[in-house]
Design an enzyme around this catalytic site. Structure first.
Site, PDB file in Angstrom:
ATOM      1  N   LYS A  89      -9.153 -59.069   1.573  1.00 13.94           N
ATOM      2  CA  LYS A  89      -9.490 -60.164   1.090  1.00 13.94           C
ATOM      3  C   LYS A  89      -7.946 -61.075   1.297  1.00 13.94           C
ATOM      4  O   LYS A  89      -6.347 -60.056   0.947  1.00 13.94           O
ATOM      5  CB  LYS A  89      -8.969 -59.807  -0.543  1.00 13.94           C
ATOM      6  CG  LYS A  89      -8.754 -60.679  -1.816  1.00 13.94           C
ATOM      7  CD  LYS A  89      -9.068 -60.269  -3.151  1.00 13.94           C
ATOM      8  CE  LYS A  89      -7.420 -59.829  -3.603  1.00 13.94           C
ATOM      9  NZ  LYS A  89      -7.380 -59.684  -5.743  1.00 13.94           N
ATOM     10  N   ARG A 141     -12.632 -58.557 -10.851  1.00  9.71           N
ATOM     11  CA  ARG A 141     -12.385 -57.233 -10.497  1.00  9.71           C
ATOM     12  C   ARG A 141     -11.240 -56.299 -11.346  1.00  9.71           C
ATOM     13  O   ARG A 141     -10.926 -55.322 -11.808  1.00  9.71           O
ATOM     14  CB  ARG A 141     -12.074 -56.198  -9.095  1.00  9.71           C
ATOM     15  CG  ARG A 141     -11.023 -57.216  -7.815  1.00  9.71           C
ATOM     16  CD  ARG A 141      -9.460 -56.005  -8.350  1.00  9.71           C
ATOM     17  NE  ARG A 141      -8.868 -56.175  -7.365  1.00  9.71           N
ATOM     18  CZ  ARG A 141      -7.875 -56.478  -7.352  1.00  9.71           C
ATOM     19  NH1 ARG A 141      -6.745 -56.609  -8.965  1.00  9.71           N
ATOM     20  NH2 ARG A 141      -7.056 -56.862  -6.229  1.00  9.71           N
ATOM     21  N   GLN A 150      -6.049 -64.825 -16.773  1.00  9.34           N
ATOM     22  CA  GLN A 150      -6.817 -63.546 -16.470  1.00  9.34           C
ATOM     23  C   GLN A 150      -6.488 -62.891 -17.784  1.00  9.34           C
ATOM     24  O   GLN A 150      -6.752 -61.814 -18.243  1.00  9.34           O
ATOM     25  CB  GLN A 150      -5.599 -62.716 -15.642  1.00  9.34           C
ATOM     26  CG  GLN A 150      -5.931 -61.518 -15.370  1.00  9.34           C
ATOM     27  CD  GLN A 150      -7.321 -60.800 -14.672  1.00  9.34           C
ATOM     28  OE1 GLN A 150      -7.491 -59.712 -15.889  1.00  9.34           O
ATOM     29  NE2 GLN A 150      -8.001 -62.089 -13.883  1.00  9.34           N
ATOM     30  N   GLY A 188       0.670 -58.011 -14.562  1.00 15.38           N
ATOM     31  CA  GLY A 188       1.270 -58.810 -14.160  1.00 15.38           C
ATOM     32  C   GLY A 188       1.982 -58.364 -13.096  1.00 15.38           C
ATOM     33  O   GLY A 188       2.149 -58.941 -11.892  1.00 15.38           O
ATOM     34  N   ASP A 223       3.308 -56.853  -9.434  1.00 14.64           N
ATOM     35  CA  ASP A 223       2.766 -57.028  -8.162  1.00 14.64           C
ATOM     36  C   ASP A 223       4.182 -57.414  -7.296  1.00 14.64           C
ATOM     37  O   ASP A 223       2.830 -56.905  -6.212  1.00 14.64           O
ATOM     38  CB  ASP A 223       1.091 -56.898  -8.670  1.00 14.64           C
ATOM     39  CG  ASP A 223       1.256 -58.977  -7.877  1.00 14.64           C
ATOM     40  OD1 ASP A 223       2.511 -59.262  -8.447  1.00 14.64           O
ATOM     41  OD2 ASP A 223       0.029 -59.486  -8.431  1.00 14.64           O
ATOM     42  N   LYS A 276       9.314 -57.952 -10.243  1.00 17.19           N
ATOM     43  CA  LYS A 276       8.361 -58.064 -11.271  1.00 17.19           C
ATOM     44  C   LYS A 276       8.455 -57.516 -12.709  1.00 17.19           C
ATOM     45  O   LYS A 276       8.749 -56.576 -11.582  1.00 17.19           O
ATOM     46  CB  LYS A 276       6.727 -59.360 -10.562  1.00 17.19           C
ATOM     47  CG  LYS A 276       6.797 -60.121 -10.455  1.00 17.19           C
ATOM     48  CD  LYS A 276       5.427 -60.306 -10.143  1.00 17.19           C
ATOM     49  CE  LYS A 276       4.881 -61.785  -9.500  1.00 17.19           C
ATOM     50  NZ  LYS A 276       3.283 -61.582  -9.067  1.00 17.19           N
TER      51      LYS A 276
END
Lengths: 334, 334
Positions: free
Chosen positions: A68, A112, A140, A224, A226, A230
């Site tokens: 992906k 997903r 999201q 959130g 990733d 963050k």
């Protein structure tokens, strides 16, 4: 090779209980099967305030695996474009040939990711839920709510976001689509103290949720963070939790909330973290009492992408009318 | 998004001096520009004797960057299929949107890999060359020879391979296509001692070329090793060389010949290695005398993929009749 557009993909794959089951199985695979998940490849393009992530995972025995490419370019709104983009492909694990391409513009990732939130809540939230809190007002945030409705009944939604306009739009859309009352809150504190489930869906770099606000019975899913910089939860939030769950421990220790808890704490918190797959595989119990405070740190794993892509392909192939087939035989040396 | 097939790509991009120039510039970019090249993502599928590599590189200031998926499934011959496969895509560095997809079945990789061999020989081989040696008889062995013809004149080719049938086929094809005499050798030693340039193009896991065979004036390009366990040259070959060059030092120290030299030597050899881009950028001299023994370790870098993909796209877009355009607008939340 077959190529599918977002419209075709949406006609076959929805955010429903079947998608949640597929993602639940993917987490179980992570725990019990041989799964190869190489570290995420990341390209940061600072000049455009953008990032591109490449994820992949191979589950032993499956006929295909997915690769992906997903991007987030956070100044795209100035051009009237969505920030998120991307595509997926599946590759044969028998011959290495590209089999299909999903031009999904990030749709399967939304599904997903939200389905993982539902899996977390299914195993970790209390059975009886009054109110659900959402921090963040993006696409999201909406998907997470839809996904939670598949695994818990609740009557009220509380939302906090920095932009009053976006909060208002979120309230109107969700009330209309999901038929559920949405209360706009003036602080994240108000959301946390009033809810049984809280989902954080922001790209925050400074923690939003403070440990002081935690209360017995609360479940938090932080989806959130990733990336190294963050962070949505104060490190102390994880220290105070009775149960810390994560999608992939080594990855969360690099990119998720666990990373900050491990850096700022005594290391005990990170040691105690359990992978979600251990719970879906029934090796470890999820929530143990209505008083437990549970926190689930989701960074997103390639095994979710492979699972949703294989699921999509099964349906898309069955629906014979869709998909563009490109015949592209290899030309030998001449 | 535009999609191009191998046939369309071949009609625009050949292995010629222009492609060599593009790859030479890519190496210079690596040395002088801001280039982000994340570590290669690799998925090994042992059950099928296969491997899939994902490479990428972003050169600051370019409008697109490439992501390449390439596979090698070494039992494919049993199914009558080629072992190598793959595709490339380019992504906008301004918006993150996928811009074009090259269904090239690995063709652009063959071209950029061979072009790198030509760049190495251009700067490192003697000006006057009598004979060129090739170890290995696969497709890339043929491409390397074609590429060498672009930068050096030579009258004779010596080849060594393990399969007499493949050696014979190689000899016949190359003599016919390139109009040059090919001698099949019974040992790699015979190739090395008789040639001024030797190119190794095998997936060997045990070294083929021994240090005892080296002689003044020899240039070796080792392009087969691109994984921890692969090795074409004895570590001592690098220790004995007057000049060690590599495409990307950190990568060669993990995946290339440098890796084995560093492990088995005293570390001096690895310290002395020079990146090819330092030479193409004219910061460091290439070959310094006709007596120098030079060795170039090529593992393949994402910056070559980005360079060849952007070059291909320029020509493919200009040739308006080709390419399939898929309109695939992002569907917003509803």
């Amino acid at each position: 090779m077959m190529i599918f557009t977002e419209k075709e993909i949406r006609s076959c794959v929805g955010l429903d209980l079947e998608a949640v089951r597929v993602i639940e199985e993917a987490f179980t695979d992570l725990a019990v099967s041989k799964v190869i998940t190489p570290p995420i490849m990341r390209i940061d393009i600072e000049e455009s305030n953008g990032e591109v992530d490449i994820k992949s995972a191979y589950v032993a025995g499956k006929p295909f695996f997915a690769i992906k490419v997903s991007s987030g370019f956070f100044d795209n709104y100035k051009l009237g474009l969505p920030s998120a983009n991307g595509l997926m492909m599946i590759v044969s694990t028998v011959t290495g040939e590209p089999e299909a391409l999903f031009l999904d513009n990030g749709y399967l990732t939304e599904v997903r990711t939200a389905a993982a939130g539902a899996v977390a809540a299914k195993h970790l939230a209390k059975e009886e839920v009054q109110a659900v809190g959402i921090i963040g007002t993006g696409a999201q945030a909406r998907y997470q709510l839809r996904a939670l409705q598949l695994v818990r009944r609740f009557e009220q939604v509380l939302v906090y976001g920095r932009s009053p306009q976006k909060v208002q739009a979120f309230k109107e859309e969700v009330e209309k689509e999901l038929g559920i009352e949405v209360t706009a809150c003036s602080s994240p504190r108000q959301v946390v103290v009033s809810c049984d489930i809280v989902v954080t869906t922001t790209p925050a770099k400074d923690p939003i949720i403070k440990a002081d606000w935690l209360h017995p019975g609360l479940h938090i899913t932080a989806m959130g963070s990733d990336a190294e910089e963050k962070q949505e939860l104060e490190a102390e939030v994880l220290n105070k939790a009775d149960r810390i769950i994560c999608d992939r421990k080594d990855q969360c220790l690099r990119l998720g909330e666990l990373h900050h808890a491990a850096e700022q704490g005594d290391g005990k918190t990170a040691d105690q973290a359990i992978e979600l797959g251990e719970i879906t595989a029934k090796r470890i119990e999820g929530r143990r009492s209505d008083k437990d405070i549970t926190v689930c740190d989701l960074t997103g794993t390639g095994v979710q992408d492979t699972a949703i892509a294989l699921y999509a392909y099964k349906w898309l192939k069955a629906q014979k009318t869709s998909g563009l087939i490109i015949e592209n035989k290899k030309i030998s040396f001449s």
